[in-house]
Design a protein around this motif. Structure first.
Motif, PDB file in Angstrom:
ATOM      1  N   GLU A 161     -49.375  27.853  27.200  1.00  0.00           N
ATOM      2  CA  GLU A 161     -50.429  28.819  27.520  1.00  0.00           C
ATOM      3  C   GLU A 161     -49.983  30.202  27.061  1.00  0.00           C
ATOM      4  O   GLU A 161     -48.841  30.584  27.269  1.00  0.00           O
ATOM      5  CB  GLU A 161     -50.685  28.896  29.033  1.00  0.00           C
ATOM      6  CG  GLU A 161     -50.905  27.576  29.711  1.00  0.00           C
ATOM      7  CD  GLU A 161     -50.110  27.482  31.002  1.00  0.00           C
ATOM      8  OE1 GLU A 161     -50.423  28.221  31.938  1.00  0.00           O
ATOM      9  OE2 GLU A 161     -49.159  26.683  31.055  1.00  0.00           O
ATOM     10  N   SER A 208     -49.527  41.898  20.022  1.00  0.00           N
ATOM     11  CA  SER A 208     -49.168  40.523  20.412  1.00  0.00           C
ATOM     12  C   SER A 208     -48.864  40.476  21.912  1.00  0.00           C
ATOM     13  O   SER A 208     -48.482  41.482  22.522  1.00  0.00           O
ATOM     14  CB  SER A 208     -47.946  40.040  19.624  1.00  0.00           C
ATOM     15  OG  SER A 208     -46.829  40.844  19.945  1.00  0.00           O
ATOM     16  N   ILE A 210     -46.412  39.070  23.436  1.00  0.00           N
ATOM     17  CA  ILE A 210     -45.001  39.320  23.756  1.00  0.00           C
ATOM     18  C   ILE A 210     -44.734  40.822  23.806  1.00  0.00           C
ATOM     19  O   ILE A 210     -44.099  41.326  24.738  1.00  0.00           O
ATOM     20  CB  ILE A 210     -44.070  38.606  22.747  1.00  0.00           C
ATOM     21  CG1 ILE A 210     -44.170  37.085  22.934  1.00  0.00           C
ATOM     22  CG2 ILE A 210     -42.615  39.076  22.903  1.00  0.00           C
ATOM     23  CD1 ILE A 210     -43.415  36.254  21.907  1.00  0.00           C
ATOM     24  N   HIS A 233     -35.618  28.209  23.099  1.00  0.00           N
ATOM     25  CA  HIS A 233     -36.962  28.341  23.679  1.00  0.00           C
ATOM     26  C   HIS A 233     -38.079  28.159  22.650  1.00  0.00           C
ATOM     27  O   HIS A 233     -39.180  27.741  23.001  1.00  0.00           O
ATOM     28  CB  HIS A 233     -37.105  29.687  24.384  1.00  0.00           C
ATOM     29  CG  HIS A 233     -36.268  29.779  25.629  1.00  0.00           C
ATOM     30  ND1 HIS A 233     -36.495  28.987  26.729  1.00  0.00           N
ATOM     31  CD2 HIS A 233     -35.194  30.536  25.932  1.00  0.00           C
ATOM     32  CE1 HIS A 233     -35.603  29.261  27.668  1.00  0.00           C
ATOM     33  NE2 HIS A 233     -34.799  30.199  27.205  1.00  0.00           N
ATOM     34  N   THR A 257     -45.621  33.687  13.014  1.00  0.00           N
ATOM     35  CA  THR A 257     -44.934  34.967  12.813  1.00  0.00           C
ATOM     36  C   THR A 257     -43.595  34.980  13.551  1.00  0.00           C
ATOM     37  O   THR A 257     -42.591  35.460  13.026  1.00  0.00           O
ATOM     38  CB  THR A 257     -45.819  36.116  13.361  1.00  0.00           C
ATOM     39  OG1 THR A 257     -47.136  35.925  12.869  1.00  0.00           O
ATOM     40  CG2 THR A 257     -45.309  37.471  12.937  1.00  0.00           C
ATOM     41  N   LEU A 258     -43.602  34.445  14.780  1.00  0.00           N
ATOM     42  CA  LEU A 258     -42.372  34.466  15.574  1.00  0.00           C
ATOM     43  C   LEU A 258     -41.310  33.546  14.970  1.00  0.00           C
ATOM     44  O   LEU A 258     -40.130  33.912  14.877  1.00  0.00           O
ATOM     45  CB  LEU A 258     -42.680  34.045  17.019  1.00  0.00           C
ATOM     46  CG  LEU A 258     -41.509  34.104  17.989  1.00  0.00           C
ATOM     47  CD1 LEU A 258     -41.003  35.534  18.160  1.00  0.00           C
ATOM     48  CD2 LEU A 258     -41.891  33.529  19.356  1.00  0.00           C
TER      49      LEU A 258
HETATM   50  C1  LIG Z   1     -43.863  33.631  25.774  1.00  0.00           C
HETATM   51  C2  LIG Z   1     -44.928  32.852  25.048  1.00  0.00           C
HETATM   52  C3  LIG Z   1     -45.858  32.178  26.033  1.00  0.00           C
HETATM   53  C4  LIG Z   1     -45.706  33.840  24.174  1.00  0.00           C
HETATM   54  O1  LIG Z   1     -46.702  33.165  23.471  1.00  0.00           O
HETATM   55  P1  LIG Z   1     -48.005  33.971  22.943  1.00  0.00           P
HETATM   56  O2  LIG Z   1     -48.796  34.452  24.093  1.00  0.00           O
HETATM   57  O3  LIG Z   1     -48.695  33.093  21.968  1.00  0.00           O
HETATM   58  O4  LIG Z   1     -47.298  35.188  22.201  1.00  0.00           O
HETATM   59  P2  LIG Z   1     -47.778  36.245  21.112  1.00  0.00           P
HETATM   60  O5  LIG Z   1     -49.252  36.516  21.196  1.00  0.00           O
HETATM   61  O6  LIG Z   1     -46.913  37.423  21.285  1.00  0.00           O
HETATM   62  O7  LIG Z   1     -47.439  35.528  19.750  1.00  0.00           O
HETATM   63  C5  LIG Z   1     -47.131  36.291  18.588  1.00  0.00           C
HETATM   64  C6  LIG Z   1     -46.818  35.351  17.463  1.00  0.00           C
HETATM   65  O8  LIG Z   1     -45.720  34.507  17.790  1.00  0.00           O
HETATM   66  C7  LIG Z   1     -46.085  33.136  17.778  1.00  0.00           C
HETATM   67  N1  LIG Z   1     -45.427  32.465  18.899  1.00  0.00           N
HETATM   68  C8  LIG Z   1     -45.365  32.878  20.172  1.00  0.00           C
HETATM   69  N2  LIG Z   1     -44.665  32.017  20.917  1.00  0.00           N
HETATM   70  C9  LIG Z   1     -44.281  31.028  20.080  1.00  0.00           C
HETATM   71  C10 LIG Z   1     -43.512  29.850  20.270  1.00  0.00           C
HETATM   72  N3  LIG Z   1     -42.994  29.520  21.478  1.00  0.00           N
HETATM   73  N4  LIG Z   1     -43.290  29.054  19.217  1.00  0.00           N
HETATM   74  C11 LIG Z   1     -43.765  29.385  18.009  1.00  0.00           C
HETATM   75  N5  LIG Z   1     -44.482  30.491  17.759  1.00  0.00           N
HETATM   76  C12 LIG Z   1     -44.756  31.306  18.795  1.00  0.00           C
HETATM   77  C13 LIG Z   1     -47.589  33.138  17.918  1.00  0.00           C
HETATM   78  O9  LIG Z   1     -48.174  31.961  17.383  1.00  0.00           O
HETATM   79  C14 LIG Z   1     -47.961  34.389  17.116  1.00  0.00           C
HETATM   80  O10 LIG Z   1     -47.808  34.135  15.729  1.00  0.00           O
HETATM   81  P3  LIG Z   1     -49.082  33.971  14.750  1.00  0.00           P
HETATM   82  O11 LIG Z   1     -49.861  35.245  14.912  1.00  0.00           O
HETATM   83  O12 LIG Z   1     -48.497  33.772  13.410  1.00  0.00           O
HETATM   84  O13 LIG Z   1     -49.829  32.767  15.261  1.00  0.00           O
HETATM   85  C15 LIG Z   1     -44.264  31.776  24.146  1.00  0.00           C
HETATM   86  O14 LIG Z   1     -43.428  32.409  23.225  1.00  0.00           O
HETATM   87  C16 LIG Z   1     -43.436  30.778  24.928  1.00  0.00           C
HETATM   88  O15 LIG Z   1     -43.954  29.870  25.569  1.00  0.00           O
HETATM   89  N6  LIG Z   1     -42.104  30.930  24.879  1.00  0.00           N
HETATM   90  C17 LIG Z   1     -41.199  30.014  25.541  1.00  0.00           C
HETATM   91  C18 LIG Z   1     -40.850  30.488  26.928  1.00  0.00           C
HETATM   92  C19 LIG Z   1     -39.758  31.528  26.940  1.00  0.00           C
HETATM   93  O16 LIG Z   1     -39.124  31.809  25.949  1.00  0.00           O
HETATM   94  N7  LIG Z   1     -39.537  32.094  28.146  1.00  0.00           N
HETATM   95  C20 LIG Z   1     -38.511  33.035  28.367  1.00  0.00           C
HETATM   96  C21 LIG Z   1     -37.285  32.329  28.735  1.00  0.00           C
HETATM   97  S1  LIG Z   1     -35.915  33.463  28.939  1.00  0.00           S
END
Ligand SMILES: CC(C)(COP(=O)(O)OP(=O)(O)OC[C@H]1O[C@@H](n2cnc3c(N)ncnc32)[C@H](O)[C@@H]1OP(=O)(O)O)[C@@H](O)C(=O)NCCC(=O)NCCS
Length: 284
Positions: A161, A208, A210, A233, A257-258
């Protein structure tokens, strides 16, 4: 389902594994004794030695399952809804799945979050999860707390999500409600994560999720090198060495992008860092 089958196949037996049974009953009693109790120090449970095999790798899962009725009762006393309660306990299945994905083996690795979840000190409220245990609050943020004051530790569970503003606002608001009756006065939220690395701003658009989430927090601590964190992650790959080898980077998907940011930064000789941020309850 896969993890459930492995768990059932690794059921401990008091007669055949008396030592493991003893560890299990101590773990169970420890969870009960610590129900609702905030702890100081490191709450992590180390994995049992490898030679305890599959039964050892699943042992704590049985302890967590055994306290489910107790932690459910505790959740009710602190006013969590049924949905919030089960959502919180889902952390066990998520951690088992992640552990299997990272290690290729069923069972649990070291876990520090689950003992907090199964003593009711950690809970999930919508998109975000929290702990009444400001473990990572060190550095500058410590100066923000006066005696009797506390901060909630924030987590961003994985799960697909998006980290939308609305979902996060709702979670932070609900967290303030939930902790209101507790004796400690919660004055802020701490967040320690690779998602707080200020270098992400060089790669992700300001709009974004994040970056928007990062901007809620201020007073970033000293940074701690953590290349392992985005690898784990985002790519579900485990690597603990000093420099991620190019052969591993070559295997990582480059769809978003990430994903591209993480890999190109490491290829360029950079590192990723965990940082701690903070914001006050009043500013939520
Ligand atoms: C935090 C999280 C929910 C953010 O997702 P989001 O709401 O889609 O984030 P953003 O809008 O900032 O995304 C920006 C870019 O990064 C990409 N991205 C974000 N999270 C990603 C992930 N886990 N894997 C791959 N790509 C990701 C998005 O697709 C977007 O790229 P795009 O425009 O080319 O499609 C997601 O990164 C996630 O589930 N992370 C794992 C949990 C985590 O790391 N928790 C912290 C532990 S310390």
């Amino acid at each position: 389902m896969e993890d459930r089958d492995s768990l059932l196949a690794a059921r401990p037996d008091a007669g055949r594994q008396p030592e493991l049974w003893w560890v299990l009953s101590c773990s169970y009693r420890l969870l009960l004794a610590q129900m609702g109790q905030r702890r100081r120090g490191d709450p992590a449970w180390a994995p049992l030695p490898d030679d305890t095999g599959s039964v050892g790798r699943h042992l704590f899962v049985w302890a967590f399952l055994a306290v489910v009725p107790h932690v459910r009762d505790y959740h009710a006393t602190i006013g969590l809804s049924d949905e919030e309660s089960w959502d919180s306990l889902r952390a066990l299945g998520e951690e088992l799945a992640l552990s299997r994905r990272l290690t290729g083996r069923a069972g649990l690795d070291a876990t520090w979050g689950l003992p907090m979840v199964f003593t009711g000190v950690g809970f999930r409220l919508g998109r975000l999860a929290f702990e009444r245990e400001p473990l990572h609050i060190g550095g500058a943020a410590n100066d923000l707390l006066r005696p009797g004051e506390s901060a909630l530790n924030t987590h961003v569970p994985a799960g697909g999500e998006p980290l939308s503003d609305e979902a996060c606002d709702t979670s932070f608001r609900r967290a303030v409600e939930v902790v209101e009756p507790f004796p400690e006065r919660v004055v802020g939220f701490a967040f320690h994560s690779w998602l707080m690395d200020t270098q992400l701003a060089e790669y992700l658009p300001a709009s974004s999720n994040i970056m928007r989430f990062q901007r809620r927090f201020s007073r970033f601590s000293e940074r701690v090198e953590a290349d392992w964190a985005p690898l784990e992650h985002v790519f579900h790959r485990r690597y603990d060495g000093p420099v991620v080898p190019p052969s591993l980077l070559d295997e990582l998907p480059q769809r978003t992008t990430l994903e591209r940011a993480i890999v190109s930064h490491l290829r360029g000789g950079g590192h990723w860092y965990s940082q701690t941020g903070w914001f006050s309850v009043a500013a939520r």
